[in-house]
Scaffold this motif. Structure first.
Motif, PDB file in Angstrom:
ATOM      1  N   ALA A   1     -17.134  68.105  14.790  1.00  0.00           N
ATOM      2  CA  ALA A   1     -16.276  68.044  13.605  1.00  0.00           C
ATOM      3  C   ALA A   1     -14.932  68.706  13.844  1.00  0.00           C
ATOM      4  CB  ALA A   1     -16.981  68.696  12.420  1.00  0.00           C
ATOM      5  N   GLY A   2     -14.891  69.747  14.664  1.00  0.00           N
ATOM      6  CA  GLY A   2     -13.622  70.421  14.949  1.00  0.00           C
ATOM      7  C   GLY A   2     -12.736  69.657  15.909  1.00  0.00           C
ATOM      8  N   VAL A   3     -13.277  68.654  16.580  1.00  0.00           N
ATOM      9  CA  VAL A   3     -12.542  67.887  17.591  1.00  0.00           C
ATOM     10  C   VAL A   3     -12.100  66.529  17.039  1.00  0.00           C
ATOM     11  CG1 VAL A   3     -12.791  66.840  19.872  1.00  0.00           C
ATOM     12  CG2 VAL A   3     -13.834  69.043  19.419  1.00  0.00           C
ATOM     13  N   VAL A   4     -12.894  65.947  16.144  1.00  0.00           N
ATOM     14  CA  VAL A   4     -12.641  64.594  15.615  1.00  0.00           C
ATOM     15  C   VAL A   4     -11.714  64.683  14.409  1.00  0.00           C
ATOM     16  CG1 VAL A   4     -13.717  62.577  14.568  1.00  0.00           C
ATOM     17  CG2 VAL A   4     -14.846  63.746  16.453  1.00  0.00           C
ATOM     18  N   LEU A   5     -10.647  63.868  14.445  1.00  0.00           N
ATOM     19  CA  LEU A   5      -9.707  63.825  13.325  1.00  0.00           C
ATOM     20  C   LEU A   5     -10.020  62.659  12.390  1.00  0.00           C
ATOM     21  CD1 LEU A   5      -7.140  65.054  12.087  1.00  0.00           C
ATOM     22  CD2 LEU A   5      -5.834  63.418  13.447  1.00  0.00           C
ATOM     23  N   GLN A   6     -10.315  61.481  12.946  1.00  0.00           N
ATOM     24  CA  GLN A   6     -10.537  60.296  12.123  1.00  0.00           C
ATOM     25  C   GLN A   6     -11.569  59.387  12.778  1.00  0.00           C
ATOM     26  OE1 GLN A   6      -8.406  59.697   9.237  1.00  0.00           O
ATOM     27  NE2 GLN A   6      -9.957  58.201   8.723  1.00  0.00           N
ATOM     28  N   ILE A   7     -12.412  58.773  11.948  1.00  0.00           N
ATOM     29  CA  ILE A   7     -13.383  57.775  12.405  1.00  0.00           C
ATOM     30  C   ILE A   7     -13.059  56.486  11.664  1.00  0.00           C
ATOM     31  CG2 ILE A   7     -15.815  57.179  12.592  1.00  0.00           C
ATOM     32  CD1 ILE A   7     -16.392  60.180  12.048  1.00  0.00           C
ATOM     33  N   SER A   8     -13.078  55.378  12.391  1.00  0.00           N
ATOM     34  CA  SER A   8     -12.799  54.086  11.778  1.00  0.00           C
ATOM     35  C   SER A   8     -13.572  53.014  12.520  1.00  0.00           C
ATOM     36  CB  SER A   8     -11.300  53.799  11.855  1.00  0.00           C
ATOM     37  OG  SER A   8     -11.020  52.522  11.358  1.00  0.00           O
ATOM     38  N   GLU A   9     -13.919  51.951  11.803  1.00  0.00           N
ATOM     39  CA  GLU A   9     -14.567  50.831  12.478  1.00  0.00           C
ATOM     40  C   GLU A   9     -13.571  50.159  13.395  1.00  0.00           C
ATOM     41  OE1 GLU A   9     -16.504  47.990   9.970  1.00  0.00           O
ATOM     42  OE2 GLU A   9     -18.335  49.164   9.946  1.00  0.00           O
ATOM     43  N   ALA A  10     -14.057  49.680  14.520  1.00  0.00           N
ATOM     44  CA  ALA A  10     -13.184  49.072  15.517  1.00  0.00           C
ATOM     45  C   ALA A  10     -12.716  47.688  15.085  1.00  0.00           C
ATOM     46  CB  ALA A  10     -13.915  48.993  16.855  1.00  0.00           C
TER      47      ALA A  10
ATOM     48  N   GLY B   1     -19.681  46.763  15.316  1.00  0.00           N
ATOM     49  CA  GLY B   1     -20.642  47.385  16.230  1.00  0.00           C
ATOM     50  C   GLY B   1     -20.036  48.513  17.039  1.00  0.00           C
ATOM     51  N   ALA B   2     -18.821  48.941  16.689  1.00  0.00           N
ATOM     52  CA  ALA B   2     -18.165  50.015  17.427  1.00  0.00           C
ATOM     53  C   ALA B   2     -17.285  50.831  16.490  1.00  0.00           C
ATOM     54  CB  ALA B   2     -17.326  49.436  18.563  1.00  0.00           C
ATOM     55  N   TYR B   3     -16.960  52.052  16.918  1.00  0.00           N
ATOM     56  CA  TYR B   3     -16.112  52.954  16.132  1.00  0.00           C
ATOM     57  C   TYR B   3     -14.955  53.447  16.986  1.00  0.00           C
ATOM     58  CZ  TYR B   3     -19.963  53.309  12.805  1.00  0.00           C
ATOM     59  OH  TYR B   3     -20.937  53.026  11.893  1.00  0.00           O
ATOM     60  N   TYR B   4     -13.768  53.506  16.339  1.00  0.00           N
ATOM     61  CA  TYR B   4     -12.656  54.235  16.934  1.00  0.00           C
ATOM     62  C   TYR B   4     -12.834  55.687  16.530  1.00  0.00           C
ATOM     63  CZ  TYR B   4     -10.016  49.845  17.543  1.00  0.00           C
ATOM     64  OH  TYR B   4      -9.593  48.598  17.909  1.00  0.00           O
ATOM     65  N   VAL B   5     -12.702  56.578  17.484  1.00  0.00           N
ATOM     66  CA  VAL B   5     -12.754  58.008  17.189  1.00  0.00           C
ATOM     67  C   VAL B   5     -11.418  58.585  17.639  1.00  0.00           C
ATOM     68  CG1 VAL B   5     -13.948  60.177  17.566  1.00  0.00           C
ATOM     69  CG2 VAL B   5     -15.235  58.046  17.528  1.00  0.00           C
ATOM     70  N   TYR B   6     -10.615  59.017  16.681  1.00  0.00           N
ATOM     71  CA  TYR B   6      -9.308  59.603  16.969  1.00  0.00           C
ATOM     72  C   TYR B   6      -9.480  61.110  17.036  1.00  0.00           C
ATOM     73  CZ  TYR B   6      -4.208  59.631  16.955  1.00  0.00           C
ATOM     74  OH  TYR B   6      -2.900  59.785  17.318  1.00  0.00           O
ATOM     75  N   LEU B   7      -9.128  61.687  18.184  1.00  0.00           N
ATOM     76  CA  LEU B   7      -9.363  63.104  18.444  1.00  0.00           C
ATOM     77  C   LEU B   7      -8.117  63.947  18.110  1.00  0.00           C
ATOM     78  CD1 LEU B   7     -11.198  62.681  21.854  1.00  0.00           C
ATOM     79  CD2 LEU B   7     -12.224  62.927  19.597  1.00  0.00           C
ATOM     80  N   ARG B   8      -8.352  65.206  17.811  1.00  0.00           N
ATOM     81  CA  ARG B   8      -7.256  66.143  17.544  1.00  0.00           C
ATOM     82  C   ARG B   8      -6.539  66.463  18.845  1.00  0.00           C
ATOM     83  NH1 ARG B   8      -7.903  68.219  12.417  1.00  0.00           N
ATOM     84  NH2 ARG B   8     -10.007  68.040  11.577  1.00  0.00           N
TER      85      ARG B   8
END
Length: 191
Positions: A165-174, A182-189
């Motif tokens: 949680a401290g590393v991930v800024l945003q989660i979105s469907e790909a 079937g996939a997620y974009y994970v935008y990191l801090r």
């Protein structure tokens, strides 16, 4: 069946029988002595006149089922730059790394995802792709509905809990070209 009328002899016979009869319980009052109960009027609510094309005054109660994972992720507030987020949703940003969790169990996928996200953050990557798959379709026989895709439902939860949680800024469907639902974009801090 029609009723026939009594003859005069039958009427005389009935009167003799009725005069010779005695009451079974003479101490009790007869039904004729009791006062008749007065009917009470129940006030009915007045209904308003029905009008065609009138809008309903009461809204139907929404169901209290938990919305699908796609709806919940789409409703999350945007924490990253809005311009970058719109590029991300259109599939214009390329992921710097990806992990494929297909075929893994929950016990295998959780540590693999944690290691991948923490390693990607340490390397300074901003956007990674987590492929979960849509899940196997199976017959829904029972009365309780089962959700499709166990990894698809657990990955967003894992990403919102420590230590990720401290590393991930945003989660979105790909976007469709990166795996769609079937996939997620994970935008990191930033590191």
């Amino acid at each position: 069946m029609t009723r026939r009328k009594l003859t005069a002899e039958e009427i005389d016979l009935w009167r003799k029988v009725a005069e010779s009869a005695h009451r079974l319980h003479p101490e009790k009052h007869s039904h004729e002595d009791r006062p008749k109960p007065k009917p009470t009027k129940v006030a009915r609510p007045r209904l308003s006149a029905f009008e065609m094309r009138s809008n309903a005054k009461q809204k139907t109660q929404p169901h209290d089922l938990l919305p699908g994972i796609s709806d919940r992720i789409a409703r999350q507030p945007v924490k990253m730059d809005k311009k970058a987020f719109s590029k991300l949703k259109r599939g214009k940003m390329l992921p710097e790394g990806k992990i494929d969790l297909h075929g893994m169990t929950l016990d295998q996928a959780h540590p693999a995802l944690t290691n991948f996200i923490l390693r990607s953050h340490a390397e300074g990557k901003r956007l990674v792709l987590v492929i979960t798959g849509k899940g196997k379709s199976k017959q829904d026989i029972g009365p309780i509905p089962t959700r499709r895709g166990i990894l698809k439902h657990n990955v967003p939860q894992w990403l919102s809990m420590p230590p990720l949680a401290g590393v991930v800024l945003q989660i979105s469907e790909a976007h469709l070209k990166h795996g769609g639902t079937g996939a997620y974009y994970v935008y990191l801090r930033r590191h």
